[in-house]
Design an enzyme around this catalytic site. Structure first.
Site, PDB file in Angstrom:
ATOM      1  N   GLN A 110      30.337  42.604  40.814  1.00 25.88           N
ATOM      2  CA  GLN A 110      29.532  41.656  40.236  1.00 25.88           C
ATOM      3  C   GLN A 110      29.381  42.054  38.495  1.00 25.88           C
ATOM      4  O   GLN A 110      28.639  41.312  37.960  1.00 25.88           O
ATOM      5  CB  GLN A 110      28.002  41.796  40.689  1.00 25.88           C
ATOM      6  CG  GLN A 110      28.000  41.415  42.266  1.00 25.88           C
ATOM      7  CD  GLN A 110      26.992  41.879  42.668  1.00 25.88           C
ATOM      8  OE1 GLN A 110      25.684  41.203  42.932  1.00 25.88           O
ATOM      9  NE2 GLN A 110      26.812  43.168  43.588  1.00 25.88           N
ATOM     10  N   ASN A 111      29.968  43.040  38.561  1.00 23.53           N
ATOM     11  CA  ASN A 111      29.913  43.697  37.002  1.00 23.53           C
ATOM     12  C   ASN A 111      30.763  42.993  35.959  1.00 23.53           C
ATOM     13  O   ASN A 111      31.592  42.739  36.232  1.00 23.53           O
ATOM     14  CB  ASN A 111      30.304  45.295  36.931  1.00 23.53           C
ATOM     15  CG  ASN A 111      29.218  46.143  37.737  1.00 23.53           C
ATOM     16  OD1 ASN A 111      28.092  45.602  38.160  1.00 23.53           O
ATOM     17  ND2 ASN A 111      29.286  47.268  38.037  1.00 23.53           N
ATOM     18  N   ASP A 113      31.344  44.611  32.808  1.00 25.82           N
ATOM     19  CA  ASP A 113      31.537  45.456  31.846  1.00 25.82           C
ATOM     20  C   ASP A 113      32.941  46.196  31.725  1.00 25.82           C
ATOM     21  O   ASP A 113      33.358  46.810  30.791  1.00 25.82           O
ATOM     22  CB  ASP A 113      30.615  46.896  32.108  1.00 25.82           C
ATOM     23  CG  ASP A 113      30.801  47.258  33.344  1.00 25.82           C
ATOM     24  OD1 ASP A 113      32.037  47.328  34.132  1.00 25.82           O
ATOM     25  OD2 ASP A 113      29.727  47.948  34.040  1.00 25.82           O
ATOM     26  N   HIS A 137      31.422  37.604  38.640  1.00 20.79           N
ATOM     27  CA  HIS A 137      30.422  37.178  37.431  1.00 20.79           C
ATOM     28  C   HIS A 137      31.094  37.087  36.232  1.00 20.79           C
ATOM     29  O   HIS A 137      30.348  37.014  35.030  1.00 20.79           O
ATOM     30  CB  HIS A 137      29.311  37.946  37.434  1.00 20.79           C
ATOM     31  CG  HIS A 137      28.286  37.896  38.675  1.00 20.79           C
ATOM     32  ND1 HIS A 137      27.263  38.624  39.006  1.00 20.79           N
ATOM     33  CD2 HIS A 137      28.466  36.870  39.576  1.00 20.79           C
ATOM     34  CE1 HIS A 137      26.850  38.202  40.360  1.00 20.79           C
ATOM     35  NE2 HIS A 137      27.464  37.083  40.485  1.00 20.79           N
ATOM     36  N   CYS A 145      35.497  28.294  26.111  1.00 28.05           N
ATOM     37  CA  CYS A 145      34.947  26.972  25.304  1.00 28.05           C
ATOM     38  C   CYS A 145      34.683  25.969  26.397  1.00 28.05           C
ATOM     39  O   CYS A 145      35.171  25.618  27.349  1.00 28.05           O
ATOM     40  CB  CYS A 145      36.038  26.477  24.521  1.00 28.05           C
ATOM     41  SG  CYS A 145      35.572  24.766  23.642  1.00 28.05           S
ATOM     42  N   CYS A 148      36.717  22.495  25.635  1.00 30.75           N
ATOM     43  CA  CYS A 148      38.154  22.151  26.137  1.00 30.75           C
ATOM     44  C   CYS A 148      38.663  23.097  27.128  1.00 30.75           C
ATOM     45  O   CYS A 148      39.901  22.806  27.434  1.00 30.75           O
ATOM     46  CB  CYS A 148      39.077  22.035  24.611  1.00 30.75           C
ATOM     47  SG  CYS A 148      39.298  23.824  24.030  1.00 30.75           S
ATOM     48  N   CYS A 172      39.179  23.425  19.338  1.00 31.92           N
ATOM     49  CA  CYS A 172      38.618  22.356  19.340  1.00 31.92           C
ATOM     50  C   CYS A 172      37.240  22.369  18.314  1.00 31.92           C
ATOM     51  O   CYS A 172      36.646  21.534  18.046  1.00 31.92           O
ATOM     52  CB  CYS A 172      37.967  21.713  20.596  1.00 31.92           C
ATOM     53  SG  CYS A 172      36.585  22.761  21.103  1.00 31.92           S
ATOM     54  N   GLY A 209      25.936  50.813  44.502  1.00 34.63           N
ATOM     55  CA  GLY A 209      25.150  50.624  43.208  1.00 34.63           C
ATOM     56  C   GLY A 209      24.798  48.679  43.216  1.00 34.63           C
ATOM     57  O   GLY A 209      24.813  48.371  42.012  1.00 34.63           O
ATOM     58  N   THR A 210      24.310  48.133  44.292  1.00 32.89           N
ATOM     59  CA  THR A 210      23.990  47.003  44.175  1.00 32.89           C
ATOM     60  C   THR A 210      22.794  46.694  44.936  1.00 32.89           C
ATOM     61  O   THR A 210      22.841  47.228  46.170  1.00 32.89           O
ATOM     62  CB  THR A 210      24.872  45.739  44.228  1.00 32.89           C
ATOM     63  OG1 THR A 210      24.169  44.682  44.534  1.00 32.89           O
ATOM     64  CG2 THR A 210      25.660  45.944  45.629  1.00 32.89           C
TER      65      THR A 210
HETATM   66  P1  OAD Z   1      20.633  45.609  40.345  1.00 32.85           P
HETATM   67  O1  OAD Z   1      20.034  46.056  38.831  1.00 32.85           O
HETATM   68  O2  OAD Z   1      19.956  44.619  40.895  1.00 32.85           O
HETATM   69  O3  OAD Z   1      20.790  47.017  41.131  1.00 32.85           O
HETATM   70  C1  OAD Z   1      21.415  48.135  40.970  1.00 32.85           C
HETATM   71  C2  OAD Z   1      21.705  48.939  42.064  1.00 32.85           C
HETATM   72  O4  OAD Z   1      22.048  50.155  41.761  1.00 32.85           O
HETATM   73  C3  OAD Z   1      20.051  49.509  42.480  1.00 32.85           C
HETATM   74  O5  OAD Z   1      19.769  49.308  44.004  1.00 32.85           O
HETATM   75  C4  OAD Z   1      20.190  51.054  42.101  1.00 32.85           C
HETATM   76  O6  OAD Z   1      19.342  51.546  43.149  1.00 32.85           O
HETATM   77  C5  OAD Z   1      21.211  51.283  42.062  1.00 32.85           C
HETATM   78  N1  OAD Z   1      21.864  52.497  41.189  1.00 32.85           N
HETATM   79  C6  OAD Z   1      21.275  52.938  40.148  1.00 32.85           C
HETATM   80  N2  OAD Z   1      21.680  54.200  39.668  1.00 32.85           N
HETATM   81  C7  OAD Z   1      22.781  54.193  40.417  1.00 32.85           C
HETATM   82  C8  OAD Z   1      23.943  55.299  40.692  1.00 32.85           C
HETATM   83  N3  OAD Z   1      23.922  56.269  39.732  1.00 32.85           N
HETATM   84  N4  OAD Z   1      24.853  55.187  41.348  1.00 32.85           N
HETATM   85  C9  OAD Z   1      24.683  54.274  42.486  1.00 32.85           C
HETATM   86  N5  OAD Z   1      23.893  53.244  42.418  1.00 32.85           N
HETATM   87  C10 OAD Z   1      22.965  53.221  41.393  1.00 32.85           C
HETATM   88  O7  OAD Z   1      22.173  45.072  39.980  1.00 32.85           O
HETATM   89  P2  OAD Z   1      23.050  44.190  40.642  1.00 32.85           P
HETATM   90  O8  OAD Z   1      22.960  44.181  42.271  1.00 32.85           O
HETATM   91  O9  OAD Z   1      24.376  44.578  40.439  1.00 32.85           O
HETATM   92  O10 OAD Z   1      23.907  38.869  37.573  1.00 32.85           O
HETATM   93  O11 OAD Z   1      22.696  42.790  40.283  1.00 32.85           O
HETATM   94  C11 OAD Z   1      23.561  41.771  40.521  1.00 32.85           C
HETATM   95  C12 OAD Z   1      23.401  40.563  39.558  1.00 32.85           C
HETATM   96  O12 OAD Z   1      22.206  40.284  39.265  1.00 32.85           O
HETATM   97  C13 OAD Z   1      24.072  41.021  38.521  1.00 32.85           C
HETATM   98  O13 OAD Z   1      25.659  40.827  38.246  1.00 32.85           O
HETATM   99  C14 OAD Z   1      23.524  40.214  37.331  1.00 32.85           C
HETATM  100  C15 OAD Z   1      21.970  40.300  37.672  1.00 32.85           C
HETATM  101  O14 OAD Z   1      21.232  39.338  37.414  1.00 32.85           O
HETATM  102  C16 OAD Z   1      23.924  37.607  36.594  1.00 32.85           C
HETATM  103  O15 OAD Z   1      23.566  38.067  35.577  1.00 32.85           O
HETATM  104  C17 OAD Z   1      24.401  36.654  37.293  1.00 32.85           C
END
Ligand code: OAD
Length: 262
Positions: A110-111, A113, A137, A145, A148, A172, A209-210
């Site tokens: 989802q990153n 970066d 994402h 753009c 176009c 464009c 990490g999500t």
């Molecule tokens: P979140 O910020 O919701 O979740 C980050 C997760 O990483 C949490 O569960 C933390 O506990 C964990 N975490 C923190 N430090 C860590 C480490 N050192 N090692 C492993 N895990 C760690 O981020 P996402 O789940 O990626 O979307 O968020 C999903 C989407 O929501 C993003 O892609 C973005 C956001 O809004 C859009 O912008 C469309």
């Protein structure tokens, strides 16, 4: 305790996460902002998360961009600068090394970066593409753009002093936007299909990490679990997958992934 041993949250204590991954022909890996936290990229939720300081509806929706493109570009320019100063950490590198050493792993992130890509290139600049992520994402280092359809790499600084100084399309002339997916928008079809296919074929799923708060990304993990396949979660905090995980490894990806995948 070895990070691969069963933690208190483990539901399937007799199956070691290392063994699960070793025995799986096909693995879906889903990563989120947490895998980049140790590189210095802020997460979205939890302590220090971007959504504590900023409102997603002001910065990460098509309506926000239509209403105030300068503000949105300023925020993405600030995030670009932050990411440009970051390098892949031990978690990205362990994952890339593991993917280059075996077949059958699909990394879905989802990153935005680019740190998975940087990790793979730093290990083997001419290596196979299989350590490259499926980007659900988009990418903060690309522009698109809306007029176009032109799209290109652009990781440079953003001059957000006025509407005129914002990036404009060389084809464009319309105002360019960051090539990322905002709330309320569809995901790129290619990425969606590849992630769905990986979820349908996976013998195991590794989630790193999500928080699991955003769909359809979170749904891919649940699809694997519904097929009766084990889910391994690596995260220092609570996630929406904890109740279905065969193993929860509580801690930082930069410490746990090298031990799990090395
Ligand atoms: P979140 O910020 O919701 O979740 C980050 C997760 O990483 C949490 O569960 C933390 O506990 C964990 N975490 C923190 N430090 C860590 C480490 N050192 N090692 C492993 N895990 C760690 O981020 P996402 O789940 O990626 O979307 O968020 C999903 C989407 O929501 C993003 O892609 C973005 C956001 O809004 C859009 O912008 C469309």
């Amino acid at each position: 305790m070895s990070p691969c041993n069963a933690e208190p949250g483990t539901r399937n204590a007799e199956r070691n996460p290392r063994t699960i991954l070793h025995d799986a022909n096909q693995v879906l890996v889903l990563t989120g902002a947490g895998i980049s936290a140790e590189s210095g990229v802020p997460t979205f939720r939890g302590p220090g998360g971007l959504w504590k300081e900023f409102r997603p509806e002001d910065l990460a929706t098509p309506e926000a961009f239509a209403g105030d493109p300068r503000l949105v570009w300023e925020w993405y320019g600030w995030r670009r600068e932050k990411v440009a100063a970051c390098a892949p950490n031990a978690g990205h590198l362990a994952l890339a090394r593991w993917m280059l050493a075996r077949t059958g792993v699909t990394l879905v992130t989802q990153n935005v970066d680019g740190l998975h890509e940087a990790a793979a290139r730093s290990i083997d600049p001419a290596g196979p593409d299989r350590a490259m992520p499926v980007r659900l994402h988009g990418s903060i280092a690309r522009v698109r753009c809306p007029g176009c359809g032109f799209s290109a790499e652009d990781a440079g600084p953003v001059d957000a002093r006025s509407l005129d100084t914002l990036p404009h399309c060389q084809s464009c002339g319309a105002m360019l936007r960051p090539d990322v997916v905002w709330f309320g928008e569809s995901l790129p079809v290619d990425a969606l299909l590849r992630a769905e296919e990986a979820a349908n074929q996976a013998d195991a799923c590794l989630v790193v990490g999500t928080a699991g708060a955003v769909y359809p990304a979170a749904g891919f993990v649940l699809a694997v679990e519904r097929r009766g396949k084990p889910v391994i979660v690596v995260d220092p905090g609570p996630t929406s997958f904890d109740d279905v995980a065969a193993a929860k490894l509580v801690g930082n990806a930069g410490e746990l992934l090298p031990a799990l995948l090395g």
